[in-house]
Design an enzyme around this catalytic site. Structure first.
Site, mmCIF file in Angstrom:
data_model
loop_
_atom_site.group_PDB
_atom_site.id
_atom_site.type_symbol
_atom_site.label_atom_id
_atom_site.label_comp_id
_atom_site.label_asym_id
_atom_site.label_seq_id
_atom_site.Cartn_x
_atom_site.Cartn_y
_atom_site.Cartn_z
ATOM 1 N N LYS A 2 16.184 -22.705 -2.902
ATOM 2 C CA LYS A 2 17.006 -23.763 -3.490
ATOM 3 C C LYS A 2 18.435 -23.242 -3.582
ATOM 4 C CE LYS A 2 16.711 -26.727 -7.616
ATOM 5 N NZ LYS A 2 16.066 -26.795 -8.949
ATOM 6 N N GLN A 3 18.563 -22.021 -4.028
ATOM 7 C CA GLN A 3 19.838 -21.310 -3.995
ATOM 8 C C GLN A 3 19.476 -19.845 -3.829
ATOM 9 O OE1 GLN A 3 20.305 -22.274 -8.475
ATOM 10 N NE2 GLN A 3 21.732 -20.615 -8.120
ATOM 11 N N GLU A 27 14.705 -21.635 -7.733
ATOM 12 C CA GLU A 27 13.519 -22.236 -8.366
ATOM 13 C C GLU A 27 12.493 -22.721 -7.355
ATOM 14 O OE1 GLU A 27 15.566 -25.048 -10.805
ATOM 15 O OE2 GLU A 27 15.671 -23.660 -12.519
ATOM 16 N N TRP A 69 21.707 -21.776 -18.407
ATOM 17 C CA TRP A 69 22.521 -20.581 -18.108
ATOM 18 C C TRP A 69 23.829 -20.962 -17.421
ATOM 19 C CZ3 TRP A 69 22.603 -17.870 -12.970
ATOM 20 C CH2 TRP A 69 22.108 -18.686 -11.938
ATOM 21 N N ASP A 70 23.874 -22.187 -16.913
ATOM 22 C CA ASP A 70 25.099 -22.698 -16.300
ATOM 23 C C ASP A 70 26.304 -22.432 -17.209
ATOM 24 O OD1 ASP A 70 22.737 -24.054 -15.517
ATOM 25 O OD2 ASP A 70 23.885 -25.695 -14.651
#
Lengths: 758, 758
Positions: free
Chosen positions: A576-577, A476, A336-337
């Site tokens: 993680k984010q 994640e 998706w980046d």
């Protein structure tokens, strides 16, 4: 436009060989070539890749970007001894890539262990003008006394993807005194690669060829007088095909014709062609910043250079890998980046490229439909990791579980479904920026409907409301949760936009329209709580928090997993984010600045930033919330993900998304550009150190140029454009210059706008 | 028996890394492990192989011996810097293999570029007692100041056969704190390899594991005080199977049980077990020479050591590769080298091993029959190159043609048919030495009949005589000739012996007997001309000769092919090795000493010795012709093929046949042992420098010991044996000692024999 800057490697260090091999990579979106040295080092990973050329090497393996036979390597024998910078003494050193031209150069003086000095220079570029062309030169001058210089170079097909071999040798040939060609076929027989290389050494070199153990090599030996320069010019042409309707021999001959034409021109003329192409490209998209920190301009030029060389603008059947084409990381797969971190740059500078990237997804709808079907859903569930086809390419295993000794399964392919909505989000963004009816009525609409159909089938009814269960959000470290805020909001947006365009284009699928309306009416979107916090999912806020400071200092390295298993991390408030921060970034029109700020602070404290996608987004949200200094801190740290001091920051390839985020941070953060409800907004918030920020922009058919300083905003447009500047609509037609005392404009209306015409 | 000697590498030299990796290889016939260093070097080729484990990696490739995942490599970080002998200063160095025990050791003191000194020692052996066991230790002592020593080691499956990958990763596991296991499967799914390794570092090391990019690694880090020794003990167990009737997991567990038992014993106890086994082995076969040149004993111990570790004595389904298991040369394939150059040593020391080697051919008769059939012949045409099955494995291409730029086809598989008779020759030799009726009446007879049937079908009738057309003899520089003397004589011998044993065992195939008789009556065998020369084939003597002196100085390197194409070489009197000399060696009873000598001189002048099979045979024939000094010159040069000064003498593996020929030269040349018409002959001809030569011998159930000097022959035998000593028959029963004034005995009768009893 001033000239783009250079990026240097300040000295030779064996630890950072692979980092710089990624940072200084050359390429053109068709071919990517790691900046390995000519001489070999044990821990140096060579790499050359073709966009779209993936292959699966064996059982239990997955499709990965094929590491091609190497043409960069040269065994350099100086008076019989193999040259290596690990021995002898390095007396001078310069190595840099010139972002203006894409040329990588190295120049050094080396004293051999026996005391004799040699000047060694090399130059290299992948042509922006002729995609299959890689040109190199290597010059060696014995400085103190006559020397025998022997070079062995050619096409080295012993290269693997860390031991996985993809190519069979199909045909090896030598033509005349300088030309070598190897034709290789992927082991599944589907793709052919022809590497043709012309190696010419000046003067009276003795030469011979060998073809042994997958190496097709030319060996030359020359006696050089002190001060005389030996130069190897090596031009390489790399073709590939999946549909070869002539004999491989005839097909290979075509490449040789092209290569011979290049040989006629020579390195310098070929470089001039390529550099002119680069200049035109920069002219159209370069971001210039006048910052107290010169590294900021370097980071921006670095980012744009890589955004170009990672992007297969020539071929809509492939997209951008998470490490570009600078290394084997993530096996060259597309995440998706691409849609969220990379597409916006292209969309706002070269929108045709953005269309290609979306058409890549459209071409692969069959695989996405199949993935949805076999999992019991409808519509299109795009693969979490994607290669050339639409098939799911996520590897089965990740790291070893520290408790059980077993490798852990990767769950993303099963549950990280927000990707579907991210693609829809990018389709809408493309429409908003381009108004491309042709695309939107066809590919765009199909993508929106199929992604929406997935969400319609993905819900679970709980007490009259629709919920989305068992997903992984962008964070994640939190797996298999229900009602992940990011996912639910994005799914809602996906269906909402699909419904909107279905109606716009007169879609007659009443069942879909009915189901979409029902979905929008009943889908549960987590609500902001009384304390201003939007819960990441149904359970996150009930989990215990731990002190993350130690792990934050090693952000990006996932050191938490050395102390905790993934299952344990999942049961703690460890991100993680930050999903919610990401959500406020992607759909800014839905949240007030206060909500954005609250959640930024709350979740950032719980975020390790182990994802390279994390910091820059935090920076943009901080800038949008009126805190450009905090924004700059995040932006700067985000830029350091690759460019920072860590000697292994990007061994297996630059972080493409983080690179895209350098541009996003400057444009969407500090220039404050956003598209809200289809309108272009500019809310500048330059950090203290940035005196001026200038960038071109494409918006709905107009070529714009925007320049921001503490005191002025200057905007030009090739056609009339409506723009919301600090929340006030203005019409730009020609060039406007607007003065204001500070970045938070008090009042800003049409009068001021008119002043800009002065 | 005195203790076998050692072979040392006198210093560290990057040029000769791969030569010594072959020379100092460890193994046991089941597992072979190149003597690579723990630390990596760019041009160092690691290799570990299993006898019989071959695989074809892709289209256009052939079956080759699989290079296994590496367990030798250790990344050694000394205070954060990767250890490499290319940097810093080597202050002391000792590296040697002890042939008595099979242990390879290295001991060095290295001064890092920052001045700190470290003592680094490593030890390694492949167990002679437990075939799957490879044991290593690595000890590091900081000599000057405390140091952080970090080691990364484990199982590195990025290893390929020069870029060709054969193994899929099937299962990776870590058990507890020290044990790693990787199970790998050949890409064709047929064979599984389990590599289990136990890595233990003394003291308080911090450790973790990673499994990434085909590397399953343990990383440890220790702070060591100056003078303290850090020791890594790494024990590895390598299993493989083609028939796994339990789950791979259960199968893998068995190896772990064995390995854990070894861990309980530890390196030193395991070494003692293995060394005891080696001692028993040496006791039974060692050749001792008292020579003015100490290197002669070293060459003999080297040869016997390698003859053991190259030979899969445990498994009759595999045979000996042309480079043993010391490198990838010839892809691990089996040639006629095995029967002619290697089998005699085993036959005359450990005849069971010789029987296994012949049964290997017998097992593969189906493939040999099929090859004959598809080429339009009958009987068994064994593959020129053979792996585990009887299929032809010869690669399609060799070097690049210097004129056309095309790779040249390899013709041996099509026409180098003497191999068939060579195998029959070895069967007869086995019978002569062992009198093994059980083997001979079954496998032996079948092999003789099937090879003979091939020759019966291979002839062409020309004017009433049978000729053999379009063959290649051992001299591969002369292709596609008619009536090659070596081939025709050997074919005759093959059919003659087949007929003999057919009758002996009452064969009722009258058609065969009739055809064989016809063949023996009419087969043309080139005759010795008036000048004493036996023509190599129908046309050789009519071709022009050229001056070969320049090429002879680079014998073994095939430099002639840099100046002449193969087609051109074919039309000149240029020999890679001399067929007729080889023939007089193999069937000595057919030729007078004068004929042998004439042809030795004539053909040697036309021979480059580009084959490693060449010189030693010339040496034996010279010695047999009464010229031991010339014989010694050839023998010595033959021993230098691997052991000589050339830093690349055996990069891709030792020359197995040349190694076998070191033993052949001593025993068949200087001791003058031959079997003529089934009788054991001894015609000693010691070179001037050899004062004494002693060796054990197996002959027809007797264990003999023979000792030769200028003045005495001493022979003992466990049972009565008839022996022809210098052409006179004597009976040895017990120990005999015979004195004679010089090596050419004047008269030698039973009286002298009795004197031997004194």
């Amino acid at each position: 436009m001033s000239k783009p800057v250079t990026l240097s490697e300040s000295g030779f260090c064996p630890h950072s060989l692979n980092k710089y091999a990624s940072l200084l990579a050359t390429g053109n979106g068709y071919l990517g070539c790691r900046a390995s040295h000519e001489e070999a080092y044990t821990h140096q990973t060579r790499g050359m890749y073709l966009a779209g050329l993936y292959h699966r090497s064996g059982k239990g393996e997955i499709n990965e970007r094929v590491n091609l036979p190497d043409v960069i390597g040269v065994d350099i024998f100086l008076n019989g001894e193999l040259f290596s910078l690990l021995s002898g003494t390095l007396e001078s050193w310069q190595r840099e890539i010139d972002f203006a031209t894409g040329e990588l150069t190295r120049s050094l003086i080396w004293r051999a262990p026996d005391g004799a000095r040699f000047a060694i220079e090399s130059r290299r570029f992948v042509s922006a003008e002729q995609l299959p062309l890689l040109a190199t030169t290597l010059s060696i001058t014995p400085l103190d006394s006559d020397a025998i210089i022997a070079l062995s170079t050619g096409i080295d097909a012993t290269i693997t993807n860390h031991g996985r071999q993809h190519l069979d040798e199909t045909q090896l040939r030598v033509f005349g005194q300088h030309l070598l060609q190897g034709i290789y076929t992927t082991q599944d027989g589907r793709s052919h690669v022809a590497v043709s290389t012309h190696c010419r050494v000046n003067g009276d070199a003795q030469s011979c060829f060998t073809a042994k153990e997958r190496r097709l090599m030319q060996h030359t030996s020359s006696l050089m007088k002190a001060g005389e320069c030996l130069t190897l010019e090596k031009l390489t042409w790399v073709d590939w095909t999946t549909e070869c309707d002539v004999s491989l021999e005839s097909w290979g001959q075509k490449g040789i014709l092209h290569l011979n034409a290049c040989v006629g021109l020579g390195y310098d003329a070929l470089l001039a062609q390529s550099a002119a192409n680069w200049q035109r490209w920069w002219q159209h998209c370069r971001v210039e910043v006048n910052s107290v920190n010169a590294d900021d301009q370097r980071a921006l030029d670095f980012a744009l250079y890589h955004l170009r060389i990672m992007t297969p603008a020539h071929d809509e059947r492939c997209s951008i890998g998470a490490k570009g084409m600078t290394g084997e990381g993530y096996k060259g797969h597309v995440f998706w980046d691409t849609e969220v971190f990379l597409l916006p740059f292209h969309l706002l500078t070269y929108p045709d490229v953005a269309r290609n990237l979306l058409r890549y997804r459209w071409h692969n709808l069959a695989g996405a439909r199949e993935k949805a079907r076999i999992n019991g859903w409808q519509g299109a569930l795009f693969p979490w990791e994607s290669a050339r086809s639409g098939d799911e390419e996520t590897p089965e295993f990740a790291a070893i579980n520290i408790r059980t000794g077993l490798r852990q399964k990767v769950a993303s392919a099963q549950a990280e479904h927000h990707l579907v909505a991210d693609i829809a989000w990018a389709v809408v963004a493309y429409w908003q920026v381009t108004g491309d009816e042709q695309f939107m009525s066809h590919e765009g609409l199909t993508l929106l409907l199929e992604t929406a159909r997935f969400w319609l089938s993905r819900t679970t009814e709980v007490k009259g409301r629709l919920e989305i269960h068992d997903v992984i959000g962008p964070d994640e470290y939190t797996e298999h949760v229900n009602n992940n805020a990011f996912t639910n909001y994005m799914a809602y947006y996906n269906v909402e936009q699909a419904l909107h365009f279905a109606r716009r284009y007169g879609c007659t699928d009443d069942a879909f329209i009915h189901r979409a309306e029902h979905f929008l009416q009943f889908l549960w979107r987590p609500e902001v709580l009384a304390d201003g916090i939007l819960p990441q999912d149904d359970t996150f806020l009930s989990k215990p928090a731990i002190d993350l400071s130690a792990y934050k200092t090693t952000a990006g390295k996932q050191t938490i997993l050395l102390d905790y298993s993934r299952a344990e991390v999942n049961e703690l408030q460890i991100l993680k984010q930050a999903d919610v921060v990401m959500l406020t970034y992607m759909l800014p029109e839905l949240f007030t600045a206060e909500v954005c700020l609250n959640n930024l602070h709350f979740y950032e404290a719980r975020t390790i930033h182990d994802s390279s996608l994390s910091k820059a987004i935090h920076g943009i949200v901080a800038a949008r919330c009126g805190n450009p200094e905090q924004g700059y801190q995040f932006w700067h740290e985000g830029a350091q993900i690759d460019l920072g001091d860590d000697p292994h920051s990007c061994d297996d390839g630059i972080h493409a998304a983080a690179t895209g985020a350098i541009w996003l941070g400057a444009i969407q953060g500090f220039a404050g550009l956003s598209v809200r409800n289809g309108a272009l907004h500019l809310d500048p918030a330059l950090p203290e150190g940035w005196k001026k920020l200038t960038f071109p922009l494409y918006w709905q058919g107009s070529e714009m140029m925007i320049s921001l300083s503490k005191s002025h905003v200057t905007i030009s447009s090739s056609r009339p454009v409506t723009l919301w500047l600090n929340a006030k609509p203005i019409i730009i037609d020609g060039e406007y210059k607007l003065a204001f005392p500070d970045m938070i404009l008090p009042v800003f209306g049409t009068a001021t706008t008119e002043r800009g015409k002065e």
